[in-house]
Design an enzyme around this catalytic site. Structure first.
Site, mmCIF file in Angstrom:
data_model
loop_
_atom_site.group_PDB
_atom_site.id
_atom_site.type_symbol
_atom_site.label_atom_id
_atom_site.label_comp_id
_atom_site.label_asym_id
_atom_site.label_seq_id
_atom_site.Cartn_x
_atom_site.Cartn_y
_atom_site.Cartn_z
ATOM 1 N N PRO A 87 0.815 -1.227 0.000
ATOM 2 C CA PRO A 87 0.000 0.000 0.000
ATOM 3 C C PRO A 87 0.846 1.274 0.000
ATOM 4 O O PRO A 87 0.338 2.357 -0.261
ATOM 5 C CB PRO A 87 -0.840 -0.114 1.280
ATOM 6 C CG PRO A 87 -0.324 -1.277 2.037
ATOM 7 C CD PRO A 87 0.581 -2.072 1.170
ATOM 8 N N GLU A 114 2.965 -9.291 7.208
ATOM 9 C CA GLU A 114 4.154 -8.629 7.705
ATOM 10 C C GLU A 114 4.626 -7.549 6.751
ATOM 11 O O GLU A 114 4.247 -7.507 5.599
ATOM 12 C CB GLU A 114 5.309 -9.624 7.856
ATOM 13 C CG GLU A 114 4.997 -10.872 8.624
ATOM 14 C CD GLU A 114 4.532 -12.027 7.731
ATOM 15 O OE1 GLU A 114 4.086 -11.777 6.594
ATOM 16 O OE2 GLU A 114 4.611 -13.161 8.202
ATOM 17 N N ARG A 152 -3.700 -9.161 -20.352
ATOM 18 C CA ARG A 152 -4.743 -8.953 -21.364
ATOM 19 C C ARG A 152 -4.312 -7.982 -22.457
ATOM 20 O O ARG A 152 -4.922 -7.923 -23.521
ATOM 21 C CB ARG A 152 -6.073 -8.510 -20.725
ATOM 22 C CG ARG A 152 -6.040 -7.160 -20.102
ATOM 23 C CD ARG A 152 -7.309 -6.883 -19.309
ATOM 24 N NE ARG A 152 -8.469 -6.616 -20.142
ATOM 25 C CZ ARG A 152 -8.658 -5.485 -20.809
ATOM 26 N NH1 ARG A 152 -7.771 -4.514 -20.756
ATOM 27 N NH2 ARG A 152 -9.748 -5.318 -21.532
ATOM 28 N N ASP A 167 -11.828 -0.015 -24.322
ATOM 29 C CA ASP A 167 -12.025 -0.061 -22.866
ATOM 30 C C ASP A 167 -12.111 1.315 -22.243
ATOM 31 O O ASP A 167 -11.510 2.253 -22.730
ATOM 32 C CB ASP A 167 -10.790 -0.671 -22.180
ATOM 33 C CG ASP A 167 -10.686 -2.132 -22.413
ATOM 34 O OD1 ASP A 167 -11.684 -2.719 -22.806
ATOM 35 O OD2 ASP A 167 -9.578 -2.652 -22.196
HETATM 36 N N1 ADE Z 1 -0.781 -5.184 0.040
HETATM 37 C C1 ADE Z 1 -1.697 -4.874 0.977
HETATM 38 N N2 ADE Z 1 -2.506 -3.902 0.553
HETATM 39 C C2 ADE Z 1 -2.107 -3.579 -0.716
HETATM 40 C C3 ADE Z 1 -2.549 -2.635 -1.688
HETATM 41 N N3 ADE Z 1 -3.573 -1.811 -1.460
HETATM 42 N N4 ADE Z 1 -1.897 -2.580 -2.863
HETATM 43 C C4 ADE Z 1 -0.835 -3.399 -3.090
HETATM 44 N N5 ADE Z 1 -0.380 -4.297 -2.221
HETATM 45 C C5 ADE Z 1 -1.000 -4.389 -1.034
#
Ligand code: ADE
Length: 246
Positions: A87, A114, A152, A167
């Site tokens: 994230p 983790e 794709r 798309d």
């Molecule tokens: N791992 C945990 N959450 C994530 C996200 N939002 N994007 C990428 N990897 C992640």
């Protein structure tokens, strides 16, 4: 393209990789996709992949050795983009998918629960990607999203039936509304113009609906997109019409 996915849960990928277009893409040899359980590269007899954080605190941290050794076991890993799913990564977009489709080797690192030892980020990884501002239990689902959206786009993977060119996002706009038979369902009719057979009028209608939908749902995309003078005029007209409706 060759894709390797490092994960502690390779079974999570089984359904996705054995279904639909990803399955066909592998059968057509457009891509090879392998999962590697990096626990197999752990250095002690308990196959430990994580440990307590130096300095204390909650949670475990993925150790560098299993991940470095797993990556280094992959042929041509030096030529690969090595992508950590986190994230904290840069937000993943269609533009990034278009960039990644040009690569011959992609390696994905998926953490679970983790964090990663920082030396993996500093000395192994080339890219960090996030699929959105929310936290998943692991990088696996995020890696699947990226793999699916890149594969794709590879030559020969989609037929005309599923063409990638119209798309949402490929033009920078959301897709126009689509209709199929019947012409009327519960009094709800298909827009007249689509039955007219007048190709130019249909194209104009679609362009207009596409812009209208994008203005209403994703005005940020309109801001980011470069339009020619004709489309800019059209946007002005649509904005005026939308203001009158409200
Ligand atoms: N791992 C945990 N959450 C994530 C996200 N939002 N994007 C990428 N990897 C992640």
């Amino acid at each position: 393209m060759n894709i390797h996915i490092l994960t502690l849960f390779p079974e999570m990928f089984e359904g996705i990789l054995q279904s639909s277009i990803l399955k066909k893409a592998q059968e057509k040899n457009a891509v090879t996709i392998n999962t590697i359980n990096f626990r197999d590269f752990a250095t002690n007899k308990h196959k430990t992949v994580d440990d307590y954080p130096y300095g204390g605190g909650n949670g475990m941290v993925l150790k560098p050795e299993p991940i470095f050794y797993a990556v280094e076991s992959i042929p041509n890993y030096e030529k690969a983009r090595i992508i950590m799913m986190t994230p904290q990564g840069i937000p993943y977009t269609q533009k990034k998918a278009e960039e990644l489709k040009k690569e011959e080797h992609l390696i994905f690192l998926c953490g679970h629960y983790e964090g990663f030892d920082e030396r993996i980020r500093e000395h192994l990884v080339t890219d960090e990607l996030s699929i959105g501002d929310y936290v998943l239990t692991g990088g696996e689902l995020a890696a699947m999203v990226v793999v699916d959206s890149v594969v794709r786009l590879l030559p020969g993977v989609l037929g005309n039936q599923e063409s990638a060119e119209t798309d949402s996002f490929s033009s920078g706009l959301l897709e126009y509304p689509q209709y199929t038979r019947p012409e009327e369902f519960r009094t709800w009719k298909v827009p007249e113009v689509l039955l007219s057979g007048h190709h130019q009028k249909i194209e104009e209608w679609r362009k207009k609906e596409s812009i209208k939908r994008t203005l209403q749902r994703r005005p940020d995309l309109i801001q980011a997109h470069q339009f020619d003078a004709k489309d800019q005029a059209l946007i002005k007209t649509i904005k005026r019409e939308l203001n009158h409706e409200n």
